[in-house]
Design a protein around this motif. Structure first.
Motif, PDB file in Angstrom:
ATOM      1  N   ILE A 106       1.493   2.875  -2.409  1.00 16.80           N
ATOM      2  CA  ILE A 106       1.216   4.304  -2.584  1.00 16.80           C
ATOM      3  C   ILE A 106       0.883   4.602  -4.045  1.00 16.80           C
ATOM      4  CG2 ILE A 106       2.283   6.594  -2.569  1.00 16.80           C
ATOM      5  CD1 ILE A 106       3.695   5.818   0.016  1.00 16.80           C
ATOM      6  N   HIS A 107       1.640   4.010  -4.957  1.00 17.33           N
ATOM      7  CA  HIS A 107       1.343   4.195  -6.385  1.00 17.33           C
ATOM      8  C   HIS A 107      -0.049   3.654  -6.721  1.00 17.33           C
ATOM      9  CE1 HIS A 107       5.088   5.952  -7.405  1.00 17.33           C
ATOM     10  NE2 HIS A 107       5.823   4.858  -7.335  1.00 17.33           N
ATOM     11  N   ASP A 108      -0.424   2.551  -6.093  1.00 15.90           N
ATOM     12  CA  ASP A 108      -1.749   1.980  -6.331  1.00 15.90           C
ATOM     13  C   ASP A 108      -2.843   2.946  -5.860  1.00 15.90           C
ATOM     14  OD1 ASP A 108      -3.540  -0.317  -7.014  1.00 15.90           O
ATOM     15  OD2 ASP A 108      -3.951  -0.265  -4.868  1.00 15.90           O
ATOM     16  N   LEU A 109      -2.623   3.571  -4.705  1.00 10.26           N
ATOM     17  CA  LEU A 109      -3.588   4.558  -4.203  1.00 10.26           C
ATOM     18  C   LEU A 109      -3.703   5.737  -5.172  1.00 10.26           C
ATOM     19  CD1 LEU A 109      -2.606   4.607  -0.409  1.00 10.26           C
ATOM     20  CD2 LEU A 109      -4.778   3.818  -1.348  1.00 10.26           C
ATOM     21  N   GLN A 110      -2.564   6.181  -5.694  1.00 12.02           N
ATOM     22  CA  GLN A 110      -2.570   7.318  -6.626  1.00 12.02           C
ATOM     23  C   GLN A 110      -3.283   6.965  -7.932  1.00 12.02           C
ATOM     24  OE1 GLN A 110       1.670   7.763  -6.540  1.00 12.02           O
ATOM     25  NE2 GLN A 110       1.609   9.534  -5.167  1.00 12.02           N
ATOM     26  N   GLU A 111      -3.121   5.735  -8.387  1.00 15.32           N
ATOM     27  CA  GLU A 111      -3.809   5.306  -9.609  1.00 15.32           C
ATOM     28  C   GLU A 111      -5.320   5.271  -9.414  1.00 15.32           C
ATOM     29  OE1 GLU A 111      -2.157   1.563 -10.685  1.00 15.32           O
ATOM     30  OE2 GLU A 111      -0.234   2.418 -11.353  1.00 15.32           O
ATOM     31  N   ARG A 112      -5.751   5.131  -8.154  1.00 15.02           N
ATOM     32  CA  ARG A 112      -7.180   5.139  -7.840  1.00 15.02           C
ATOM     33  C   ARG A 112      -7.688   6.541  -7.539  1.00 15.02           C
ATOM     34  NH1 ARG A 112      -6.244   0.854  -3.398  1.00 15.02           N
ATOM     35  NH2 ARG A 112      -7.962   1.942  -2.378  1.00 15.02           N
ATOM     36  N   GLY A 113      -6.861   7.555  -7.845  1.00 13.93           N
ATOM     37  CA  GLY A 113      -7.294   8.939  -7.698  1.00 13.93           C
ATOM     38  C   GLY A 113      -7.034   9.556  -6.337  1.00 13.93           C
ATOM     39  N   LYS A 114      -6.246   8.892  -5.498  1.00 14.61           N
ATOM     40  CA  LYS A 114      -5.949   9.424  -4.169  1.00 14.61           C
ATOM     41  C   LYS A 114      -4.716  10.322  -4.221  1.00 14.61           C
ATOM     42  CE  LYS A 114      -9.165   6.747  -2.374  1.00 14.61           C
ATOM     43  NZ  LYS A 114     -10.437   7.298  -1.842  1.00 14.61           N
ATOM     44  N   CYS A 115      -4.733  11.358  -3.396  1.00  6.62           N
ATOM     45  CA  CYS A 115      -3.570  12.231  -3.212  1.00  6.62           C
ATOM     46  C   CYS A 115      -2.990  11.919  -1.836  1.00  6.62           C
ATOM     47  CB  CYS A 115      -3.979  13.698  -3.314  1.00  6.62           C
ATOM     48  SG  CYS A 115      -2.593  14.854  -3.385  1.00  6.62           S
ATOM     49  N   TYR A 134       9.450   9.875  -1.899  1.00  7.55           N
ATOM     50  CA  TYR A 134       9.502  10.237  -3.312  1.00  7.55           C
ATOM     51  C   TYR A 134       8.265   9.737  -4.059  1.00  7.55           C
ATOM     52  CZ  TYR A 134      14.370  11.104  -2.072  1.00  7.55           C
ATOM     53  OH  TYR A 134      15.504  11.571  -1.460  1.00  7.55           O
ATOM     54  N   ALA A 135       7.679   8.643  -3.569  1.00 10.30           N
ATOM     55  CA  ALA A 135       6.489   8.086  -4.219  1.00 10.30           C
ATOM     56  C   ALA A 135       5.237   8.883  -3.885  1.00 10.30           C
ATOM     57  CB  ALA A 135       6.304   6.625  -3.806  1.00 10.30           C
ATOM     58  N   SER A 136       5.175   9.443  -2.699  1.00  6.50           N
ATOM     59  CA  SER A 136       3.972  10.147  -2.260  1.00  6.50           C
ATOM     60  C   SER A 136       3.860  11.527  -2.904  1.00  6.50           C
ATOM     61  CB  SER A 136       3.973  10.288  -0.731  1.00  6.50           C
ATOM     62  OG  SER A 136       5.100  11.027  -0.303  1.00  6.50           O
ATOM     63  N   ASP A 137       2.672  12.090  -2.858  1.00  5.02           N
ATOM     64  CA  ASP A 137       2.455  13.438  -3.409  1.00  5.02           C
ATOM     65  C   ASP A 137       3.092  14.499  -2.518  1.00  5.02           C
ATOM     66  OD1 ASP A 137       0.448  12.937  -5.737  1.00  5.02           O
ATOM     67  OD2 ASP A 137      -0.325  11.761  -4.067  1.00  5.02           O
ATOM     68  N   LEU A 138       3.073  14.250  -1.215  1.00  5.13           N
ATOM     69  CA  LEU A 138       3.664  15.178  -0.245  1.00  5.13           C
ATOM     70  C   LEU A 138       4.192  14.358   0.919  1.00  5.13           C
ATOM     71  CD1 LEU A 138       4.105  18.199   0.541  1.00  5.13           C
ATOM     72  CD2 LEU A 138       1.901  18.102   1.713  1.00  5.13           C
ATOM     73  N   GLY A 139       5.402  14.662   1.360  1.00  3.56           N
ATOM     74  CA  GLY A 139       6.012  13.902   2.447  1.00  3.56           C
ATOM     75  C   GLY A 139       6.428  14.808   3.595  1.00  3.56           C
ATOM     76  N   VAL A 140       6.072  14.398   4.818  1.00  6.92           N
ATOM     77  CA  VAL A 140       6.465  15.141   6.021  1.00  6.92           C
ATOM     78  C   VAL A 140       7.417  14.262   6.830  1.00  6.92           C
ATOM     79  CG1 VAL A 140       5.695  16.183   8.188  1.00  6.92           C
ATOM     80  CG2 VAL A 140       4.317  16.441   6.113  1.00  6.92           C
TER      81      VAL A 140
END
Length: 289
Positions: free
Chosen positions: A171-180, A193-199
């Protein structure tokens, strides 16, 4: 956030709802999409057998929610191939490859220790899971499935698979590539906690709520579908708000060109306030739609 709470969901971090319109990737726990019930996809007869007798035997022996255990009735036995001394020839393997699910072990129906037929299985997918995947595609979002294996999720056509063991790092790798990233799961996980939004998916049954999620549902997968649809509405509201802001700025510029007397300033403020109010009302309208 108020609309989600009115739907019965628990919004633990309301400020994170502002990220809805920025979501680009949905990461869903594979257990949410995996079928827990099985159906018979086809039967390969090894011996002559009347159809009505075959149907009667399978009806007595087949257990949809737990088919991979030996099941006996009178002198009939339905069991996974690996539990009895039966060797599959190449023709049968080819048949299973085209008629059964790759993650499901084939079953063999036998009478007095004589194999009568091979049975291919396929998972029954929850209609709500199918609707969620369709909503993700309609919203032009990326779909990633977090699980240790993948063949049982081929029906969803995920953009990529993620390993549960390295999920936080992925998930952190996806965020570093500009993903939300939006993460969906029914189990408590550091990935919330790692994600931008969690359901967190919770339906009020005996299981513990998935604490750590930003939003916890009340009606299980039905509420997840509502959250996915809310992403498209949030995007639309954001784009329309930007357009209204442009109109307000252009209107203010035109008014300012006439001179900055008290009346012009009042008109510019009125235009700005009207644009802001219109944007807010439009957002509420889209959420309720």
């Amino acid at each position: 956030s108020r609309m989600l709470m009115e739907a019965g969901m628990m919004v633990l971090r309301p400020y994170k709802i502002k990220l809805l319109d920025r979501i680009t990737t949905v990461v869903e726990d594979g257990d949410m999409l995996k079928g827990n019930v099985w159906s018979i996809s086809d039967v390969f007869l090894l011996q002559e057998m009347a159809n009505d007798e075959l149907v009667r035997c399978l009806h007595k022996l087949f257990v949809p929610d737990n088919p991979f255990q030996q099941s006996r009735h009178e002198q009939w036995l339905l069991a996974p191939v690996s539990t009895i001394p039966v060797k599959l020839d190449d023709a049968v393997k080819h048949w299973f490859l085209h008629n059964g699910s790759r993650q499901a072990e084939p079953l063999v129906l036998s009478f007095r220790h004589t194999p009568m037929a091979y049975v291919a299985l396929q998972p029954v997918v929850d209609p709500l899971a199918e609707a969620i995947v369709a909503a993700v595609r309609k919203s032009t979002l990326e779909l990633a499935i977090a699980n240790h294996h993948g063949p049982e999720f081929e029906w969803a056509l995920p953009d990529f698979m993620l390993d549960q063991k390295h999920l936080v790092a992925d998930i952190h790798d996806l965020q570093e590539r500009g993903k939300c990233v939006l993460y969906i799961s029914a189990a408590a996980s550091p990935a919330f906690y790692a994600s931008d939004l969690g359901v967190g998916v919770f339906d009020g049954q005996d299981a513990m709520p998935p604490w750590g999620a930003d939003i916890i549902t009340r009606q299980g997968m039905k509420d997840v579908l509502l959250c996915i649809n809310a992403i498209a509405q949030a995007r639309k509201a954001a784009l329309q708000s930007v357009e209204l802001a442009r109109i307000e700025a252009f209107s203010g510029l035109i008014m300012a060109l006439r001179g900055l007397d008290e009346l012009s300033i009042a008109r510019i403020r009125a235009a700005a306030n009207a644009a802001t109010l219109l944007a807010m009302c439009n957002g509420v309208r889209l959420v309720r739609a």
